[in-house]
Structure formats: structure tokens, C-alpha cells
Design a protein around this motif. Structure first.
Motif, short mmCIF file in Angstrom:
data_model
loop_
_atom_site.label_atom_id
_atom_site.label_comp_id
_atom_site.label_asym_id
_atom_site.label_seq_id
_atom_site.Cartn_x
_atom_site.Cartn_y
_atom_site.Cartn_z
N GLU A 178 0.92 -1.17 0.03
CA GLU A 178 0.15 -0.02 0.06
C GLU A 178 1.05 1.18 -0.03
O GLU A 178 0.59 2.16 -0.65
N ALA A 179 1.82 1.16 1.01
CA ALA A 179 2.87 2.34 0.79
C ALA A 179 3.44 2.55 -0.49
O ALA A 179 3.79 3.80 -0.83
N LEU A 180 3.67 1.53 -1.06
CA LEU A 180 4.36 1.85 -2.40
C LEU A 180 3.25 2.25 -3.48
O LEU A 180 3.89 2.84 -4.54
N ILE A 181 2.26 2.04 -3.52
CA ILE A 181 1.09 2.50 -4.23
C ILE A 181 0.87 3.90 -3.90
O ILE A 181 0.78 4.65 -4.78
N ALA A 182 0.56 4.27 -2.70
CA ALA A 182 0.01 5.57 -2.36
C ALA A 182 1.04 6.28 -1.73
O ALA A 182 0.65 7.61 -1.50
N GLY A 183 2.19 5.91 -1.30
CA GLY A 183 3.00 6.91 -0.68
C GLY A 183 4.18 7.65 -1.51
O GLY A 183 3.79 7.55 -2.62
N PRO A 184 5.32 7.88 -1.01
CA PRO A 184 6.06 9.05 -1.69
C PRO A 184 6.80 7.81 -2.86
O PRO A 184 6.78 6.92 -2.90
N ASP A 185 7.12 8.58 -3.85
CA ASP A 185 7.47 8.29 -5.14
C ASP A 185 8.85 7.53 -5.12
O ASP A 185 9.80 8.38 -4.58
N HIS A 186 9.35 6.46 -5.55
CA HIS A 186 10.82 5.95 -5.68
C HIS A 186 11.43 5.85 -4.17
O HIS A 186 12.40 6.21 -3.93
N PRO A 187 10.86 5.43 -3.00
CA PRO A 187 11.04 5.57 -1.61
C PRO A 187 12.45 4.57 -1.44
O PRO A 187 12.51 3.61 -1.90
N ASP A 188 13.31 5.28 -0.51
CA ASP A 188 14.09 4.12 0.04
C ASP A 188 13.33 3.51 1.25
O ASP A 188 12.25 3.92 1.47
N ALA A 189 13.99 2.34 2.10
CA ALA A 189 13.57 1.67 2.95
C ALA A 189 13.07 2.76 4.22
O ALA A 189 12.15 2.26 4.91
N GLU A 190 13.94 3.55 4.65
CA GLU A 190 13.70 4.57 5.61
C GLU A 190 12.48 5.15 5.42
O GLU A 190 11.68 5.51 6.22
N THR A 191 12.55 5.81 4.10
CA THR A 191 11.36 6.61 3.93
C THR A 191 9.89 6.00 3.95
O THR A 191 9.02 6.52 4.43
N LEU A 192 10.08 4.69 3.34
CA LEU A 192 8.61 3.71 3.66
C LEU A 192 8.28 3.41 5.07
O LEU A 192 7.23 3.78 5.40
N HIS A 193 9.26 3.12 6.11
CA HIS A 193 9.22 3.02 7.33
C HIS A 193 8.46 4.32 7.94
O HIS A 193 7.43 4.08 8.64
N GLN A 194 9.05 5.41 7.59
CA GLN A 194 8.44 6.57 8.23
C GLN A 194 7.25 6.91 7.66
O GLN A 194 6.43 7.35 8.57
N TRP A 195 6.88 6.76 6.63
CA TRP A 195 5.59 6.91 5.89
C TRP A 195 4.55 5.93 6.66
O TRP A 195 3.45 6.20 6.99
N LEU A 196 4.80 4.66 6.81
CA LEU A 196 4.10 3.75 7.44
C LEU A 196 3.68 3.96 8.84
O LEU A 196 2.50 3.95 9.35
#
Length: 174
Positions: free
Chosen positions: A66-84
Motif C-alpha cells: 500500500e505504501a508503494l502504491i500510495a506513498g512517496p515516489d521511489h522511496p528508500d526503505a527508511e522513507t517507507l518506514h517513516q511513511w508507514l
């Protein structure tokens, strides 16, 4: 990068913009509008793709997709973690890295290294990238004529393309 957890989406988006200016530009989409590149895959379709490739479904896996679909574009793992975490998901950074490695191994997610040490992630889809080296913005595009030329060149050399990666590094024309 800071370990700070952002309290709301606006703070995270503002911080994300400072890490990687610009969002994906898909033909027909306005700046900042998300979707999964050219295919517009749904979460259910991605979960099905994961199951077909032997990945067990879990809340963490769904959250990362879901984060890869709706979250920041081309995120690194840390950015995905913070978004979640900004959305109240209780997931560790270690779990994010582990799930991403499983998704990459299964071919559901692609990892890119656009001139940096950190891998940047996205849902696997047929497209290429243009990286604006003056801003770091990553622009996705698909050009059928380029794809046809690549196929033609491979065939002339006696090959069939099974996987490719095109990244154009450019600066704006003044």
C-alpha cells in the motif's frame, strides 16, 4: 536521514520533498498524483501476484505494498518506514527491509540505485526513468519506439530481451 517519526502526512510529504524533489510524472496525471505507473495495479492484484510467487500474505506485506502504491515516489526503505509509522502502522525498519527483499526476489518490486548508495523501490512495471540530475527528480516514461528499437537490436544480435533497465540522466534544456 533523521530517525524522527513525522506526526502527520503533511510533515512527511514536506520532508520527502526535501529528500527527493518532484514526484512521478505519468502522462495524463498531474504532479503528485499517484498510481502504479502504466498498469494501475490494485492492492488486491499485487497481493495475488505475491501469492502466485510464493509470498505469504501478512498485514506488514499489505502495508508495504500500500505504501508503494500510495506513498512517496521511489522511496528508500527508511522513507517507507517513516511513511508507514506516520499512518499508525507498527512495523520495524528491519521488517521493512526484510519484506522489501522478499518482494524484490519475487519480482513484484524493483530496486533501483539512481547514483546513490540507497536502493529506491517501486512496483515492478514496464517503464524507463529519466533522472534530472540538477534536482534529483525521477520521471517515469514509456516509449514504444525505444522498446521496439531495443528489441530489434537484440534480435539482430541473436538475442531476446528478458529484462532491461533504462535510466537517462539529464539536465533541463535552458
Amino acid at each position: 536521514m533523521s530517525d524522527r517519526i513525522y506526526a502527520n502526512e503533511l510533515q512527511l510529504q514536506q520532508r520527502w520533498s526535501s529528500w527527493t524533489p518532484g514526484y512521478r510524472q505519468v502522462p495524463g496525471a498531474s504532479r503528485g498524483v499517484r498510481g502504479v505507473t502504466m498498469d494501475d495495479l490494485s492492492l488486491a492484484e499485487l497481493e495475488s501476484r505475491c501469492q502466485q510467487r510464493g509470498l505469504r500474505s501478512s498485514a506488514n506485506l499489505r502495508d508495504i505494498l500500500e505504501a508503494l502504491i500510495a506513498g512517496p515516489d521511489h522511496p528508500d526503505a527508511e522513507t517507507l518506514h517513516q511513511w508507514l509509522r506516520s499512518r499508525g502502522r507498527r512495523v520495524s525498519l528491519t521488517t521493512v527491509y526484510r519484506k522489501l527483499s522478499h518482494l524484490v526476489a519475487a519480482g513484484v518490486v524493483s530496486a533501483h540505485h539512481f547514483g546513490s548508495a540507497k536502493a529506491r523501490y517501486e512496483i515492478t512495471a514496464a517503464h524507463d526513468h529519466l533522472i534530472d540530475i540538477s534536482t534529483g527528480r525521477i520521471i517515469e516514461f514509456s516509449e514504444p519506439r525505444l522498446n521496439a528499437l531495443e528489441e530489434k537490436i537484440a534480435a539482430q544480435m541473436g538475442y531476446r530481451i528478458v529484462r532491461k533497465r533504462v535510466a537517462l540522466y539529464a539536465v533541463p534544456i535552458e
